[in-house]
Structure formats: C-alpha cells, structure tokens
Design a protein around this motif. Sequence first.
Motif, PDB file in Angstrom:
ATOM      1  N   VAL A  99       2.354   1.585  -3.523  1.00  0.00           N
ATOM      2  CA  VAL A  99       1.405   2.232  -4.435  1.00  0.00           C
ATOM      3  C   VAL A  99       1.175   3.673  -4.163  1.00  0.00           C
ATOM      4  O   VAL A  99       0.993   4.633  -4.970  1.00  0.00           O
ATOM      5  CB  VAL A  99       0.208   1.600  -4.606  1.00  0.00           C
ATOM      6  CG1 VAL A  99      -0.636   2.045  -5.313  1.00  0.00           C
ATOM      7  CG2 VAL A  99       0.531  -0.204  -5.133  1.00  0.00           C
ATOM      8  N   ALA A 100       1.034   4.199  -2.852  1.00  0.00           N
ATOM      9  CA  ALA A 100       0.795   5.527  -2.628  1.00  0.00           C
ATOM     10  C   ALA A 100       1.931   6.254  -2.887  1.00  0.00           C
ATOM     11  O   ALA A 100       1.609   7.561  -3.742  1.00  0.00           O
ATOM     12  CB  ALA A 100       0.472   5.501  -1.116  1.00  0.00           C
ATOM     13  N   ILE A 101       3.131   5.944  -2.794  1.00  0.00           N
ATOM     14  CA  ILE A 101       4.228   6.763  -3.304  1.00  0.00           C
ATOM     15  C   ILE A 101       4.234   6.769  -4.689  1.00  0.00           C
ATOM     16  O   ILE A 101       4.564   8.015  -5.272  1.00  0.00           O
ATOM     17  CB  ILE A 101       5.539   6.297  -2.579  1.00  0.00           C
ATOM     18  CG1 ILE A 101       5.718   6.461  -1.094  1.00  0.00           C
ATOM     19  CG2 ILE A 101       6.980   6.873  -3.237  1.00  0.00           C
ATOM     20  CD1 ILE A 101       6.733   5.549  -0.422  1.00  0.00           C
ATOM     21  N   VAL A 139       0.919  -1.152  -0.086  1.00  0.00           N
ATOM     22  CA  VAL A 139       0.025   0.062  -0.143  1.00  0.00           C
ATOM     23  C   VAL A 139       0.774   1.106   0.104  1.00  0.00           C
ATOM     24  O   VAL A 139       0.455   2.064  -0.711  1.00  0.00           O
ATOM     25  CB  VAL A 139      -0.907  -0.035   1.279  1.00  0.00           C
ATOM     26  CG1 VAL A 139      -1.547   1.396   1.336  1.00  0.00           C
ATOM     27  CG2 VAL A 139      -2.164  -1.140   0.980  1.00  0.00           C
ATOM     28  N   VAL A 140       1.982   1.325   0.897  1.00  0.00           N
ATOM     29  CA  VAL A 140       2.844   2.163   0.833  1.00  0.00           C
ATOM     30  C   VAL A 140       3.451   2.463  -0.470  1.00  0.00           C
ATOM     31  O   VAL A 140       3.621   3.691  -1.155  1.00  0.00           O
ATOM     32  CB  VAL A 140       3.752   2.317   2.084  1.00  0.00           C
ATOM     33  CG1 VAL A 140       4.690   3.133   2.054  1.00  0.00           C
ATOM     34  CG2 VAL A 140       3.237   2.406   3.300  1.00  0.00           C
ATOM     35  N   GLY A 171       1.913   6.523  -6.804  1.00  0.00           N
ATOM     36  CA  GLY A 171       0.922   7.513  -7.206  1.00  0.00           C
ATOM     37  C   GLY A 171       0.971   8.913  -6.943  1.00  0.00           C
ATOM     38  O   GLY A 171       0.529   9.770  -7.692  1.00  0.00           O
ATOM     39  N   ALA A 172       1.840   9.178  -5.889  1.00  0.00           N
ATOM     40  CA  ALA A 172       1.937  10.716  -5.681  1.00  0.00           C
ATOM     41  C   ALA A 172       3.220  11.238  -6.498  1.00  0.00           C
ATOM     42  O   ALA A 172       3.329  12.361  -6.862  1.00  0.00           O
ATOM     43  CB  ALA A 172       2.265  10.797  -4.099  1.00  0.00           C
TER      44      ALA A 172
END
Length: 72
Positions: A53-55, A50-51, A57-58
């Motif tokens: 993918v979030a990084i 999750v981390v 995506g940002a």
Amino acid sequence: MNTPQTPAKWPFPPAQQPRKSRSRQSAAPSGSAAGSKKRSLTRGAMLADVVLVAIWGATIPGMMWLGAAGGF
C-alpha cells in the motif's frame, strides 16, 4: 431443477447448507469445530500488505511529479 443461486455478496462464496442425513452419527457436531476455526493473517502478510500500500501510494504522486517534470 436444482440451480445454484447467486449470493447477495457476490465475491464471497455462498454459505454451505448442512446436509440432511438419516444417520445419527453424521448429526454429531464433529465437523463444526473445523468450520469455526478463524483464519488469521501472519505478521509477514500484514507487513507485506502495508509495504504494498505504501509503494502504491507513493507511485501515484511520483508519476504525477514525473509527468509535470516532463511537461505533460
């Protein structure tokens, strides 16, 4: 000739074919218990996914913002 065939779903390993044996002992389902064990993700692995993918995506909008700020 015995040539291996490419599986239909390429990135996954081909299914193991049961070996034919003439012995009654090898026909016992002793190996099937180990093969039926499912692999599960740990909480740490899920959190890491999750981390990441979030990084990721940002990062894309951030790079676009930096590009726009730089005049590209």
